[in-house]
Design an enzyme around this catalytic site. Structure first.
Site, PDB file in Angstrom:
ATOM      1  N   THR A  85       0.839  -1.214   0.000  1.00 29.83           N
ATOM      2  CA  THR A  85       0.000   0.000   0.000  1.00 29.83           C
ATOM      3  C   THR A  85       0.866   1.254   0.000  1.00 29.83           C
ATOM      4  OG1 THR A  85      -1.468  -1.269   1.400  1.00 29.83           O
ATOM      5  CG2 THR A  85      -2.006   1.042   1.115  1.00 29.83           C
ATOM      6  N   SER A 116      -5.881   0.745  -0.059  1.00 33.98           N
ATOM      7  CA  SER A 116      -6.221  -0.435   0.744  1.00 33.98           C
ATOM      8  C   SER A 116      -7.741  -0.451   0.838  1.00 33.98           C
ATOM      9  CB  SER A 116      -5.571  -0.333   2.126  1.00 33.98           C
ATOM     10  OG  SER A 116      -5.941  -1.440   2.905  1.00 33.98           O
ATOM     11  N   CYS A 172      -6.026   1.822  10.904  1.00 30.49           N
ATOM     12  CA  CYS A 172      -4.621   1.464  10.688  1.00 30.49           C
ATOM     13  C   CYS A 172      -3.733   1.853  11.880  1.00 30.49           C
ATOM     14  CB  CYS A 172      -4.106   2.142   9.427  1.00 30.49           C
ATOM     15  SG  CYS A 172      -2.414   1.695   9.053  1.00 30.49           S
ATOM     16  N   ASP A 230      -6.482  -3.818  -5.681  1.00 29.24           N
ATOM     17  CA  ASP A 230      -6.252  -2.500  -5.083  1.00 29.24           C
ATOM     18  C   ASP A 230      -5.482  -1.621  -6.060  1.00 29.24           C
ATOM     19  OD1 ASP A 230      -7.450  -2.275  -2.577  1.00 29.24           O
ATOM     20  OD2 ASP A 230      -5.911  -3.506  -1.635  1.00 29.24           O
TER      21      ASP A 230
END
Ligand code: HEM
Length: 404
Positions: A244, A287, A353, A394
């Site tokens: 990511t 993400s 996160c 993604d």
């Protein structure tokens, strides 16, 4: 009533480049809690409005435990991985916070603040190495820069010896690179796990100052976790955000090259890298498939009953383009007026996160520095030849040849 045949396949496909799938805007307008069909024929719910995504991600009646029947898995690999010993990312309260807090001290504002000089030093070093080699031939910014910054940061945090970095960066790239075969990806996965197992054993024998040593001393030796938990936690941190981060750096570069006046603004005032990163993480949701849950009991959302055992995909990618929250959402503007609205690129609620501050710090330093050091940075290929990740994966960029 919707027939089986009318249920759209998910993930939706990006129409081109980094543009989000067009289905999201249609669903936000007409059917914001709807069924989709996954690769295995299952029919979880897809939630697309910002308000509802926040509700889903804070609802304790919804679970992140992948072992529960109905949890939406996105691939065979995901279904297999769900059988492994879980780490906190796949746990519910209270076990989730108990394990998350074991590594949280490494991601606090103070800790990240203390890491900033090291991040800046790495960014400067990788750019200097690129500049030294030169760009007689276009240079792949993904391989020579975007991949190195986040990998080296997390490896140094975990305490991985410098001499092993290149080997591990390569293993990790094979794992996540969409063009590897399934066998090569599985093999790279195993190599990483075996490597981390040996590293945990070394730290058990002789602890140092790093995150793995802290886990060993404070948690493993105290009997809160066992060796396998320590290995799985190290593995989680190594792989969770790496691809990511790489994608966000590459997407940031391309997005800026598409908006030259914003490069000029950023060059004039590097402190604008903060609002730039904020806008980047809203505009590109790299993400977008992590925010999945399964209902533990019946739950009603916008009049729709989601039954116990049914899966839910809360689309932070759609929420980040919700026109009710972000006016003119498809325009990229680092000067966007901001109020209390919150972009959901890093998730929301308890599972938000853990490394958000670290990720932001890395991105802010990268974008405050990149166009200062390389003011003429530009694509080394036509824009139409940028290699993006496959359209149902993604969003990201796998190869970015540049010159300067
Ligand atoms: C720009 C970079 C990043 C983005 C956009 C991102 C995005 C996200 C999102 C959306 C979630 C929420 C998942 C959910 O609700 O189920 C998440 C969780 C998580 N992220 Fe990141 N992440 C990034 C970087 C990182 C990095 C660098 C690391 C590791 C060092 C990391 C480690 C994790 C972990 C361990 C979780 C699980 C948290 C929990 O379940 O409590 N992320 N991330």
């Amino acid at each position: 009533m919707a027939t089986e045949a009318a249920i759209p396949k998910f993930p939706f496909s990006r129409p081109s480049g980094a543009e989000p799938p067009i289905e999201f805007a249609d669903l936000r307008a007409s059917n914001s809690v709807s069924r989709v069909e996954l690769w295995d024929g299952s029919h979880p719910w897809l939630v697309v409005k910002h308000e509802d995504v926040c509700k889903v991600l804070t609802d304790e009646r919804l679970s992140k435990e992948r072992t529960r029947p109905g949890f939406p898995e996105m691939s065979t690999g995901g279904k297999e991985a769900a059988k492994n010993r879980p780490t906190f990312v796949d746990m519910d309260a209270p076990a989730h916070m108990r394990q998350r807090s074991m590594v949280a001290p490494f991601f606090t504002p103070e800790h990240v603040e203390n890491m900033k000089p090291q991040i800046q030093e790495m960014v400067d070093r990788f750019l200097s190495e690129m500049i030294k080699v030169g760009c007689a031939e276009p240079v792949d910014l993904v391989q020579k820069f975007a991949l190195l910054v986040p990998s080296h940061i997390i490896y140094s945090m975990l305490g991985i010896p410098v001499e092993d970095l290149d080997y591990l960066v390569k293993c990790n790239a094979v794992r996540t690179n969409g063009s590897s075969t399934a066998a090569a990806a599985a093999n790279a996965n195993k190599e990483l796990l075996d490597y981390l197992g040996r590293l945990v054993d070394k730290r058990i024998a002789k602890p140092e100052e790093d995150l793995i040593s802290r886990l060993v001393v404070e948690q493993l030796n105290a009997g809160h976790i066992d060796r396998l938990d320590a290995v799985q936690l190290a593995f989680l941190l190594l792989v969770a955000g790496n691809a990511t981060m790489v994608n966000m750096i590459a997407l940031g570069v391309v997005t800026l090259l598409e908006h030259p006046s914003q490069i000029a603004d950023l060059r004039r005032d590097p402190s604008l890298s903060k609002p730039f990163v904020e806008e980047l993480c809203r505009f590109h949701t790299a993400s977008a498939l992590a925010t999945r849950r399964v209902a533990k009991v019946d739950v009603v959302l916008r009049g729709q009953t989601i039954k116990s055992g049914e899966g839910i995909i809360a689309s932070n990618q759609s929420a980040n383009r919700d026109e009710e929250v972000f006016p003119d959402p498809d325009t990229f503007d680092l000067h966007r007026k901001r109020g209390s609205e919150l972009a959901l690129g890093f998730g929301y609620g308890d599972h938000r996160c853990i490394a958000e501050r670290l990720a932001r710090a890395e991105l802010e330093i990268v974008f405050a520095t990149l166009f200062q050091r390389l003011p003429n940075l530009r694509l080394g290929i036509p824009h139409s030849e940028i290699v993006y990740t496959p359209p149902r994966k993604d969003v990201g960029i796998t190869k970015l040849p540049v010159v300067w």
